[in-house]
Design an enzyme around this catalytic site. Sequence first.
Site, mmCIF file in Angstrom:
data_model
loop_
_atom_site.group_PDB
_atom_site.id
_atom_site.type_symbol
_atom_site.label_atom_id
_atom_site.label_comp_id
_atom_site.label_asym_id
_atom_site.label_seq_id
_atom_site.Cartn_x
_atom_site.Cartn_y
_atom_site.Cartn_z
ATOM 1 N N GLY A 229 0.820 -1.207 0.000
ATOM 2 C CA GLY A 229 0.000 0.000 0.000
ATOM 3 C C GLY A 229 0.849 1.250 0.000
ATOM 4 N N GLY A 231 2.010 5.362 1.159
ATOM 5 C CA GLY A 231 2.145 6.219 2.336
ATOM 6 C C GLY A 231 3.081 5.702 3.399
ATOM 7 C CB CYS A 257 5.213 -3.681 -0.041
ATOM 8 S SG CYS A 257 6.022 -2.223 -0.724
ATOM 9 C CG LEU A 258 1.889 -0.172 4.180
ATOM 10 C CD1 LEU A 258 2.916 0.866 4.629
ATOM 11 C CD2 LEU A 258 0.643 0.532 3.641
ATOM 12 C CD GLN A 261 7.247 -0.018 4.541
ATOM 13 O OE1 GLN A 261 6.364 0.807 4.774
ATOM 14 N NE2 GLN A 261 7.885 -0.047 3.383
ATOM 15 C CG ASN A 299 5.783 1.065 -5.665
ATOM 16 O OD1 ASN A 299 6.301 2.148 -5.375
ATOM 17 N ND2 ASN A 299 4.477 0.915 -5.793
ATOM 18 N N GLY A 301 8.914 3.722 -0.709
ATOM 19 C CA GLY A 301 9.674 4.904 -0.326
ATOM 20 C C GLY A 301 10.060 4.907 1.141
ATOM 21 C CG PHE A 302 8.112 5.146 4.193
ATOM 22 C CD1 PHE A 302 8.386 6.015 5.246
ATOM 23 C CD2 PHE A 302 7.273 5.578 3.176
ATOM 24 C CE1 PHE A 302 7.828 7.287 5.273
ATOM 25 C CE2 PHE A 302 6.709 6.841 3.183
ATOM 26 C CZ PHE A 302 6.994 7.702 4.237
ATOM 27 C CG HIS A 343 5.410 -5.696 -5.004
ATOM 28 N ND1 HIS A 343 4.098 -5.680 -4.565
ATOM 29 C CD2 HIS A 343 5.943 -4.524 -4.596
ATOM 30 C CE1 HIS A 343 3.854 -4.555 -3.936
ATOM 31 N NE2 HIS A 343 4.957 -3.830 -3.942
ATOM 32 C CD GLU A 345 2.847 -8.644 -6.201
ATOM 33 O OE1 GLU A 345 2.966 -7.445 -6.508
ATOM 34 O OE2 GLU A 345 3.409 -9.157 -5.208
#
Length: 370
Positions: A229, A231, A257-258, A261, A299, A301-302, A343, A345
């Site tokens: 996701g 943000g 990913c998110l 985190q 993909n 940014g954190f 990712h 997938e």
Amino acid sequence: MKYTTRQKAILLLSDGTIFYGKSIGIEGTTFGEVCFNTGMTGYQEIFTDPSYFGQIMVATNAHIGNYGVNEEDVESDQIMISGLVCKNFSFNYSRANSSGSLEDYFKKQNLICISDVDTRALVSYIRDNGAMNAVISTDGKSIDELKELLAKVPNMEGLELASKVSTKAPYFVGEETATYKIAALDLGIKKNILRNLAKRDCYIKVFPFDTTYEEMKAFNPDGFFLSNGPGDPDPLFGAIEIAKKILSNDDPVFGICLGHQVLALANGIPTYKMFNGHRGINHPVMNVITGKGEITSQNHGFAVNREALEKHADLEITHLHINDGTVAGMRMKNKNCFSVQYHPEASPGPHDSSYLFDQFIENIKSCVTK
């Protein structure tokens, strides 16, 4: 005629730097964090990836739109990027199974795009100065007016965006008679993740981002999935609480990913905003458990703080990004929990990382047979 009569367009960065280009024909002004993706193909998947919500995408590939669009090549039901910056926009396209042009696709969803930009110079500038907010405008607004509007746009750090892309109501994917039931928390989930789980004999119930653990547990799932996701993960207090309860109950869980985190934050491991982030389909990752390398799609940014993770008694690093040594995967030593920052997938390898879905199923099997 389009190449000689197109309206002039502007890209303004928050530090005042200006790049000029041309509009592809959609008038307007749009804002977001400017970032770049180095993928040579897959632009439709990129544009519809919910993880890109709130970002202006710079395509490093010289030609965008040359193979049109296809209704099956989407990761969500709509375009998620805020705008597109590219070098050459192809109004004509050629592919046997294309369902239309990228131009028409953008017009249907009013996606503002500027082309004829010196993207090499732009990407070099972003690499040197970091990701920052930007505005692209094709409707003739003045520089002073754009600066005033851009100053009001919130920074990505501290910004909660999962609520903007998550489903509003639960829905199901797969066959109801499947062997395994998966409760997936939608923080911006990609369709191909769900396809990968479904083809592994899973029946998935996808829950909104603000669901409670108890609501997910009522589905009586065999395992939990925490999705990708957009943000900053820090404001996702509800998702972090769900992750804590999943771990407390020792439920099998897989995060991407998110979601990766969020699992780190649930264990007290901080995350941080990267200078530029990783966005592309050729990122090299080392599986430190097997010693094998993987070509991955990324993909984000954190990232998860590596130093804090290495000091945590119950966590271990499973994957590292070869280029910069950032954490690309982790697992818990005492729980049925693992996650990756990339990712699997997206299949850039193409199948280098598909084993992670199989690993999730094997983890579920080990719990079912206990």
